[in-house]
Structures are given as structure tokens and as C-alpha cells.
Design a protein around this motif. Structure first.
Motif, PDB file in Angstrom:
ATOM      1  N   SER A 122      -8.750  -4.036   3.817  1.00  0.00           N
ATOM      2  CA  SER A 122      -8.895  -4.230   5.261  1.00  0.00           C
ATOM      3  C   SER A 122      -7.946  -3.325   6.022  1.00  0.00           C
ATOM      4  O   SER A 122      -8.275  -2.826   7.095  1.00  0.00           O
ATOM      5  N   VAL A 123      -6.745  -3.104   5.478  1.00  0.00           N
ATOM      6  CA  VAL A 123      -5.792  -2.202   6.116  1.00  0.00           C
ATOM      7  C   VAL A 123      -6.345  -0.784   6.126  1.00  0.00           C
ATOM      8  O   VAL A 123      -6.336  -0.097   7.143  1.00  0.00           O
ATOM      9  N   SER A 124      -6.833  -0.330   4.975  1.00  0.00           N
ATOM     10  CA  SER A 124      -7.340   1.035   4.874  1.00  0.00           C
ATOM     11  C   SER A 124      -8.527   1.243   5.791  1.00  0.00           C
ATOM     12  O   SER A 124      -8.682   2.309   6.401  1.00  0.00           O
ATOM     13  N   VAL A 126      -7.573  10.790   7.737  1.00  0.00           N
ATOM     14  CA  VAL A 126      -7.086   9.729   6.854  1.00  0.00           C
ATOM     15  C   VAL A 126      -7.705   9.898   5.467  1.00  0.00           C
ATOM     16  O   VAL A 126      -8.908  10.143   5.354  1.00  0.00           O
ATOM     17  N   ILE A 127      -6.883   9.768   4.439  1.00  0.00           N
ATOM     18  CA  ILE A 127      -7.391   9.744   3.071  1.00  0.00           C
ATOM     19  C   ILE A 127      -7.140   8.354   2.503  1.00  0.00           C
ATOM     20  O   ILE A 127      -5.997   7.874   2.471  1.00  0.00           O
ATOM     21  N   VAL A 128      -8.205   7.703   2.079  1.00  0.00           N
ATOM     22  CA  VAL A 128      -8.099   6.413   1.411  1.00  0.00           C
ATOM     23  C   VAL A 128      -8.282   6.654  -0.080  1.00  0.00           C
ATOM     24  O   VAL A 128      -9.324   7.168  -0.504  1.00  0.00           O
ATOM     25  N   VAL A 129      -7.290   6.299  -0.864  1.00  0.00           N
ATOM     26  CA  VAL A 129      -7.348   6.535  -2.310  1.00  0.00           C
ATOM     27  C   VAL A 129      -7.935   5.304  -2.982  1.00  0.00           C
ATOM     28  O   VAL A 129      -7.348   4.225  -2.955  1.00  0.00           O
ATOM     29  N   ARG A 130      -9.103   5.495  -3.562  1.00  0.00           N
ATOM     30  CA  ARG A 130      -9.808   4.436  -4.271  1.00  0.00           C
ATOM     31  C   ARG A 130      -9.529   4.538  -5.768  1.00  0.00           C
ATOM     32  O   ARG A 130      -9.074   5.590  -6.254  1.00  0.00           O
ATOM     33  N   PRO A 131      -9.806   3.471  -6.519  1.00  0.00           N
ATOM     34  CA  PRO A 131      -9.622   3.548  -7.983  1.00  0.00           C
ATOM     35  C   PRO A 131     -10.522   4.628  -8.588  1.00  0.00           C
ATOM     36  O   PRO A 131     -11.556   4.979  -8.020  1.00  0.00           O
ATOM     37  N   ASP A 132     -10.118   5.152  -9.726  1.00  0.00           N
ATOM     38  CA  ASP A 132     -10.941   6.115 -10.451  1.00  0.00           C
ATOM     39  C   ASP A 132     -12.146   5.400 -11.041  1.00  0.00           C
ATOM     40  O   ASP A 132     -12.121   4.181 -11.241  1.00  0.00           O
TER      41      ASP A 132
END
Length: 293
Positions: A272-274, A285-291
Motif C-alpha cells: 500500500s505504501v509503494s 518511482v521504482i517499486v522493487v518487486r520479488p524476483d
């Protein structure tokens, strides 16, 4: 044409100003990292019982023509933004499928996926805002959300939100790398989201601050040794992590956060923050998601 998900940077394009901004930003990122860039336009199949008219390789001709126009425009944006650094290797891809599922699939094989924050989607029926929301919640790897109204001075810092989770760890690593490549400082922000219950539970605010500084020191130590050229400003703040990240974004050129992690951002999913930061920040903005693994 390259296959969807070519290792490198994949950019979702739809001919909108937001998509043009995404292509321009991705071009600079591709040049900086010497990575290929794939321009991907997804054409949504028509949901109608009427004959679609003339076809081109299984796609209605009018849709294929529009896709060609959009991809040609995207190539022009790459060329106009490459500067003296030279153009990255560019591929163009048209997919005739559902937009969201196709782009999520593309994230599995790309180093980074870039999308506009808003804009018209395929045949004007899907907002890229919906696409970017789906990617930052269900995609894989780094997801960059760019808007044509999002700017940041080249000497402005990179901001990273740190919570101590595995995804936050990858966000921190990327943030140091981005700051080093851009030759700017890094603002490391750590916020607690459950401070509002402290008066009820008679908690000591100072203990949160001390713990927050400990988390930052632990999470930053190795990276500061690896990137001695990056000056780091540490900020430990109380409550509302999205609010503080958005405020920091006003004076940054890039904000990086993880998605779906717990830790310093306790009691609030970083998802929710991202999402709030990706759609509310005045900077890329870069949101880093799991691989994918």
C-alpha cells in the motif's frame, strides 16, 4: 522483433504523453546501464461478434496500423533522448492479448519494466494508471512508474524507503547503485507506521527511534563500504511512511521502495505504501518487486 521479456528494459507504450515520458526515462536508464530496450505495445482483442474487417497476421488491420504508428513514435522518442551517448539497442514488439497479463508476463524476463503513471491504454479502453497499479502489485523485479509531469534536478538525491525486509534489501541495493551511477547522494528513510498506538500502549517513542537508527545502520553498513562514493543521509521518522516518502520525493530525482514487506513500516504492507508513492510522487518511482523465483 525481440521476444517479450528480453533481458533488459521493457517499456509499455500506448502513444500517450505519459508513455513518451516513460520511454524517454527508460532510454537514459538503458544508456547508463548499457542494456537493450524493448518497446512493447499490447493490442487488446476486440470483444464483438461483428467481423473485424481486413486482418494482418491475425490482427485487425486498423489495430495493426495503429500499433505500428505507436511503436514508430516510441522509437522517435528514443532517438530524441539518446543525446551524445549513443542509442541503446532497441527492439519493438506488438502483442495481441490482454494488456495486464501480458505486461506481468514481460516482467518475468526483463531486468526492469517501465510504464507511464497514467495514459490511454490499448484502443483507449484501459488507463495506464490501472496497468501500473497491477504491475506494482503483481509484477516481478523493478517496476518504474514515470509521468510526463514528473521531473527532478540531475543533482537531486535518490531516496529509498528501508524497512528491513528482503524486498527492501533489494530496493536498497538498487538505490545505492542508481545514486552511484548518477553521481548523487542517497537519502535513506525509515519510518514506523504504528506510532499512533504508543499513547494507548504506553510505549516509549525514543525506543522506536533508537531501534530505527539501528535498523538503518545494519542495513546500510555493507552498501556504504561497497559504494564509498555515495554520501548517505539517514532519516528516522515516526508514522505515515508514504507521507514522508512523498515529501522527500519533492526534492529528489528518483524514489525507490520495496513492495509487500514488513519491518520498520510495521503494521502496514509496503504494497500500500509503494502504491501510494508510485501514484503520488512528483518524481520517477521504482517499486522493487520479488524476483520470479
Amino acid at each position: 522483433m525481440s521476444p517479450v521479456g528480453t533481458p533488459g528494459i521493457v517499456v509499455a507504450v500506448d502513444g500517450s504523453a505519459q508513455a513518451d515520458a516513460a520511454v524517454a526515462w527508460a532510454t537514459q536508464e538503458a544508456i547508463m546501464r548499457q542494456l537493450p530496450i524493448t518497446l512493447l505495445h499490447v493490442v487488446t482483442p476486440l470483444e464483438t461478434g461483428w467481423p473485424p474487417g481486413p486482418m494482418h497476421e491475425g490482427v485487425p488491420t486498423w489495430q495493426a496500423d495503429e500499433a505500428t504508428r505507436i511503436l514508430t513514435r516510441a522509437r522517435e522518442v528514443v532517438e530524441s533522448n539518446r543525446g551524445e551517448a549513443g542509442s541503446p539497442e532497441v527492439h519493438a514488439e506488438m502483442a495481441y492479448a490482454q494488456v495486464v497479463s501480458t505486461l506481468i508476463g514481460a516482467t518475468k524476463g526483463s531486468w526492469m519494466t517501465v510504464t507511464g503513471s497514467t495514459g490511454l491504454g490499448s484502443i483507449g479502453r484501459l488507463l495506464l494508471g490501472s496497468v501500473s497499479t497491477s504491475l506494482i502489485h503483481h509484477g516481478y523485479g523493478p517496476i518504474a512508474v514515470i509521468g510526463n509531469d514528473r521531473t527532478g534536478a540531475k543533482d537531486a538525491p535518490v531516496v529509498v524507503g528501508i524497512d528491513g525486509s528482503p524486498v527492501s534489501e533489494r530496493a536498497t541495493a538498487l538505490a545505492f547503485d542508481e545514486a552511484s551511477r548518477r553521481g548523487v547522494s542517497l537519502v535513506a528513510l525509515h519510518a514506523w507506521s504504528d506510532v499512533g498506538v504508543m499513547p494507548i500502549l504506553n510505549m516509549d517513542r525514543r525506543s522506536y527511534e533508537v531501534q530505527g537508527h539501528e535498523v538503518l545502520a545494519e542495513r546500510l553498513a555493507g552498501y556504504q563500504e561497497q559504494y564509498p562514493d555515495v554520501t548517505v543521509e539517514r532519516r528516522v521518522l515516526c508514522d505515515q511512511p508514504a507521507r514522508w516518502l512523498l515529501k522527500a520525493a519533492d526534492n529528489a530525482q528518483l524514489v525507490i521502495v520495496g513492495s509487500h514487506g514488513r519491518g520498520g513500516f510495521a503494521s502496514q504492507l509496503l504494497g500500500s505504501v509503494s502504491s501510494a508513492v508510485a501514484h503520488g510522487a512528483r518524481t520517477p518511482v521504482i517499486v522493487v518487486r520479488p524476483d520470479p523465483s
